[in-house]
Design an enzyme around this catalytic site. Structure first.
Site, PDB file in Angstrom:
ATOM      1  N   GLY A  60      50.682  41.501 -31.327  1.00  0.00           N
ATOM      2  CA  GLY A  60      51.914  41.870 -30.656  1.00  0.00           C
ATOM      3  C   GLY A  60      53.086  41.102 -31.225  1.00  0.00           C
ATOM      4  O   GLY A  60      52.978  40.412 -32.246  1.00  0.00           O
ATOM      5  N   GLY A  61      54.217  41.192 -30.557  1.00  0.00           N
ATOM      6  CA  GLY A  61      55.422  40.548 -31.041  1.00  0.00           C
ATOM      7  C   GLY A  61      55.363  39.042 -30.997  1.00  0.00           C
ATOM      8  O   GLY A  61      56.113  38.361 -31.698  1.00  0.00           O
ATOM      9  N   MET A  62      54.454  38.478 -30.153  1.00  0.00           N
ATOM     10  CA  MET A  62      54.392  37.026 -30.002  1.00  0.00           C
ATOM     11  C   MET A  62      53.190  36.412 -30.713  1.00  0.00           C
ATOM     12  O   MET A  62      53.159  35.211 -30.933  1.00  0.00           O
ATOM     13  CB  MET A  62      54.327  36.654 -28.518  1.00  0.00           C
ATOM     14  CG  MET A  62      55.530  37.091 -27.719  1.00  0.00           C
ATOM     15  SD  MET A  62      57.053  36.311 -28.244  1.00  0.00           S
ATOM     16  CE  MET A  62      56.702  34.621 -27.793  1.00  0.00           C
ATOM     17  N   ILE A  65      45.983  38.724 -30.659  1.00  0.00           N
ATOM     18  CA  ILE A  65      45.285  38.775 -29.382  1.00  0.00           C
ATOM     19  C   ILE A  65      43.802  39.057 -29.628  1.00  0.00           C
ATOM     20  O   ILE A  65      43.445  39.998 -30.337  1.00  0.00           O
ATOM     21  CB  ILE A  65      45.888  39.857 -28.468  1.00  0.00           C
ATOM     22  CG1 ILE A  65      47.384  39.589 -28.244  1.00  0.00           C
ATOM     23  CG2 ILE A  65      45.155  39.916 -27.133  1.00  0.00           C
ATOM     24  CD1 ILE A  65      48.099  40.696 -27.523  1.00  0.00           C
ATOM     25  N   ASP A 189      61.157  39.282 -20.303  1.00  0.00           N
ATOM     26  CA  ASP A 189      60.583  40.327 -21.164  1.00  0.00           C
ATOM     27  C   ASP A 189      59.723  41.291 -20.358  1.00  0.00           C
ATOM     28  O   ASP A 189      58.579  41.575 -20.714  1.00  0.00           O
ATOM     29  CB  ASP A 189      59.764  39.676 -22.280  1.00  0.00           C
ATOM     30  CG  ASP A 189      59.367  40.679 -23.363  1.00  0.00           C
ATOM     31  OD1 ASP A 189      59.893  41.810 -23.350  1.00  0.00           O
ATOM     32  OD2 ASP A 189      58.528  40.336 -24.208  1.00  0.00           O
TER      33      ASP A 189
END
Length: 463
Positions: A60-62, A65, A189
């Site tokens: 993901g964007g962060m 996973i 967010d």
């Protein structure tokens, strides 16, 4: 926790994280240099600190996973999710300071609509969160599948889902510290990838604290947040951001659920100035402009989407109650059962395949990895532990050293410090006592250890 959609970043208009991101430091801009924290875990199962990574779910964007199991804690066999923070973020000391500080708070959130965080820590220089696994899908995947099938999420189901999100926010926003002072938590967010829906109709928010930490350090290059869901004030430098930003983002999610269309759509190469002008202009068509049957909901949605925070609902409780009032008139018996039926209708046979995957994960034999897990566990730095990990035999707090937060040896390969035995009946092996509020603030205020630190007098504290 739930299986994410294929790509959250490009579709949401966030900036891709590929390439050589540049981090700011006290010495000026420093190019990103690959290191230990960039280790790839492609050959699975793989040992990651006290965890055994079983399957990569997505990036993901962060960060990346994975689904995993805890290797060193007896009696904790359920699968969990490991979210590895992007190396570009982990290189920034200001982000890490905020990340640890927020983690101390976020890990204490205990609500049925917030995914449980079990641990926040570091392995091999890479920072991570260990989270609850939610058997289901994130809201982005649900919306994408609905669009593919030409299916509109029923209005009552949409309202029920958003009511649950608002309920979680109401709880988080009103949290106080030990002295009764407001924590002023803001998620920053609220967007479809951060809303998980289980196959049983449970709704859970993830990533409290992570997005806010990235936002405060202005990491646009690593894709924090989803621009199409961010409140106008989040896009303006120097603007005050409070809980009403989460209300705006929840309104954007509700708009998309009701209409089947995104409120704003920005391609990956969008000009930031154009994007900011579009969002802050506040020229939003009401839901009824896309479907006249939604006219009774126009006032509710448009108030949540007020460009000026003073135009919005003042609190998440107020938004939740407004949604509940309309939902009751539409379907007084709306419940998680309705939401579960919708998700199962959309994903059909995949529900069964997910269950088989989880069953296989739970049956993974840990014995071949025990030596590696034992060695790696001693190198795991724990910045925060959830109560689930504090009630079974396993991780036992932190080493708080002058200038550094450490668990175990402060130097790679160095001798492990002696373990202080816990008083009889203590919940955590090796813990002597919890930190006081003053000590906790001091603990998260010290610089983080990023390399070799000198041997100094140590005191074992549970943070």
């Amino acid at each position: 926790g739930a299986r994410p959609s294929s790509d959250d970043r490009s579709t949401d208009g966030t900036v891709p994280s590929g390439g050589a991101a540049r981090m700011s430091s006290s010495d000026g801009d420093t190019p990103f240099v690959p290191g230990a924290m960039d280790r790839s875990y492609d050959d699975l199962p793989a040992v990651f600190g006290r965890y055994l990574l079983l399957r990569r779910l997505s990036q993901g964007g962060m960060g990346e996973i994975y689904i995993a199991r805890v290797g060193e804690i007896q009696g904790f066999e359920k699968p969990i999710v490991i979210k590895k923070i992007l190396p570009a973020l982990a290189r920034d000391q200001e982000f890490l300071r905020l990340f640890v500080e927020e983690a101390q708070i976020a890990i204490k959130l205990n609500h049925s609509n917030i995914a449980t965080v079990y641990e926040v820590g570091m392995v091999d220089g890479g920072y991570f969160l260990a989270m609850e696994y939610v058997e289901g899908r994130d809201l982005r995947a649900i919306l994408e599948r609905a669009q593919q099938q030409g299916f509109r999420v029923p209005t009552d189901v949409s309202l029920f889902l958003v009511r649950e999100v608002a309920n979680a926010l109401a709880y988080a926003h009103r949290r106080t510290d030990e002295d009764g002072q407001p924590l002023n938590l803001v998620h920053c967010d609220i967007s479809p990838p951060n809303v998980l829906v289980s196959y049983e109709g449970d709704v859970k928010i993830i990533d409290f604290g992570v997005a806010r930490s990235a936002m405060q350090t202005q990491h646009e290059e690593v894709g924090f947040g989803k621009f199409g869901y961010m409140a106008p004030e989040q896009l303006l430098k120097g603007a005050v951001i409070d809980r009403r930003a989460d209300i705006y983002s929840t309104g954007v999610v509700l708009y998309e659920l009701l209409t089947g269309h995104r409120l704003f759509f920005f391609p990956p190469d969008v000009d930031h100035r154009e994007m900011i002008r579009t969002v802050t202009a506040g020229k939003i068509r009401p839901p009824s402009a896309l479907d006249t049957r939604l006219a009774p909901l126009d006032s509710l949605v448009m108030r949540a989407l007020g460009t000026d925070p003073d135009q919005r609902y003042s609190a998440a409780e107020e938004l939740r109650d407004a949604v509940q009032q309309y939902l009751y008139g539409l379907n007084p018996t709306a419940s998680a059962d309705n939401l579960a039926a919708t998700v199962r209708e959309l994903f059909g046979e995949e529900v069964g395949s997910d269950k088989k995957m989880l069953q296989a994960a739970s049956q993974t034999d840990l014995m071949p990895f025990q030596n590696a897990l034992s060695d790696a566990s001693s190198q795991t730095v724990s910045y925060a532990l959830g109560r689930d990990f504090m009630t079974v035999e396993g991780p036992a707090g932190l080493w708080l050293e002058e200038g550094a937060l450490l668990r175990g040896s402060p130097t790679p390969g160095g001798p492990r410090p002696p373990v202080t035995t816990a008083p009889k009946g203590s919940a955590v092996v090796g813990a002597t006592r919890p930190l006081s509020p003053t000590e906790r603030r001091a603990a998260v205020a010290v610089p983080l250890a990023t390399g070799v630190v000198p041997q100094r007098r140590r005191r074992r504290w549970l943070v």
